[in-house]
Design an enzyme around this catalytic site. Structure first.
Site: not given
Length: 262
Positions: A187, A208-209, A159, A98
Site C-alpha cells: 500500500g 514493490n509496486t 497496489g 512470506k
C-alpha cells in the site's frame, strides 16, 4: 544505524523489495541495488527455477546477492499455502516464507483465520514465517500466539498506493506489540509513506509496486532508501510534542530592548 534482525539473521537495510512488474530485468537489478535492500521477495506461482521459463529470471535474482524471501501470493486455502511453502523450501533451500492467504479477491485482504492456521502448520514444520496481515490488533496477536516472530501488517491494500490508510490502528498495533519486528507490507505509494512508517516505530517496509511502476524505478528506489533512513533516525532521536499555540524558538531572556525615539 543498527542492523535489522529477523529471526536469526541480521540485515543492514530496512527495505525489503519485490521483483515483479519492472520494465526490464536490468532495471529491476538496478533498482534493487540502488535501494540497498538485503532481502528480495519472489512469487513461486510466477517464477519457478525448476521450469525452463523461469531459469533466466532465477539467475538474475541470484546476482543480487540478497536473501530470498519466497511468498505464497495467490493462495486461497491453507493447503495451497502449505504446499507452496514446502516447494519453496526444496527449490530455494530456505526455511523462510512470506505467508499470504487471500481472503477477498476485491481488495486482496488476507484471511485472518486461514493465515493463522497455516502459520501454525508451517512453524511446526520448521519454517520461519513472515505473515502478511492487516492492521487488526487481534489478528496480529493470534499470529504471535501461533509462533510468528515477525509480523507484516499492511499500510493499505496491495497496489493501492494509499499509504498508511489507518494511522491510529497502526500506532496502536506498534504500541501494543513492541517486542517483535514489524514490517509495513503493501500500500505504500511514495517515500514519505515509508518515512512515516519508520517514524512511528515500525522496523522496515516491503515495497514493490511503488518502485517498479514509477517512471524512474531506480531513482524512486533511492528515494525510498533515503526516506527509510530519515524515518528511522527521527524515531530513534525522539520527536518533539506538537502544540496548539505558537512558541518562539529564539529566547528573549538577556536580549536588549530597543525603544523607539519620540
Amino acid at each position: 544505524m543498527e542492523d535489522l534482525k529477523l529471526y536469526s539473521k541480521t540485515f543492514s537495510s530496512r527495505i525489503l523489495i519485490g521483483t515483479a512488474m519492472y520494465p526490464s530485468p536490468q532495471i529491476m537489478l538496478d533498482a534493487i541495488k540502488q535501494s540497498a535492500s538485503n532481502i528480495v521477495t519472489l512469487s513461486l506461482r510466477r517464477q519457478n527455477p525448476n521450469e525452463q521459463g523461469g531459469e533466466q529470471f532465477w539467475k538474475l535474482i541470484q546476482q543480487t546477492g540478497c536473501e530470498l524471501l519466497p511468498n505464497t501470493a495467490g493462495c486461497k486455502t491453507v493447503q495451497e499455502a502449505v504446499t507452496l511453502a514446502k516447494m519453496s523450501r526444496e527449490i530455494f533451500n530456505t526455511n523462510w516464507i512470506k505467508l499470504e492467504v487471500v481472503g477477498d479477491d476485491y481488495n486482496l485482504q488476507p484471511d485472518p483465520f486461514l493465515t493463522v492456521e497455516a502459520a501454525k502448520i508451517l512453524i511446526k514444520d520448521g519454517f520461519e514465517v513472515l505473515p502478511f496481515c492487516t492492521d487488526d490488533l487481534v489478528f496480529n496477536l493470534r499470529l504471535l500466539d501461533a509462533g510468528c516472530e515477525v509480523l507484516m501488517p499492511w499500510g493499505s491494500p496491495i497496489g493501492t498506493a494509499k499509504g498508511l490508510m489507518n494511522p491510529y490502528a497502526l500506532q496502536t498495533l506498534r504500541e501494543r506489540i513492541d517486542h517483535v519486528p514489524m514490517i509495513i507490507d503493501a500500500g505504500l505509494g511514495k517515500p514519505s509513506d515509508a518515512c512515516l512508517a519508520l517514524e512511528m516505530g515500525f522496523d522496515a517496509v516491503l515495497l514493490n509496486t511503488a518502485i517498479a511502476k514509477a517512471n524512474d524505478p531506480v531513482r524512486m528506489a533511492n528515494g525510498f532508501k533515503s526516506a527509510v533512513d530519515a524515518g528511522r533516525d527521527a524515531y530513534l532521536a525522539g520527536k518533539i510534542q506538537s502544540r496548539q499555540t505558537a512558541q518562539a524558538s529564539t529566547p528573549t531572556i538577556g536580549m536588549p530592548f530597543w525603544h523607539q525615539q519620540k
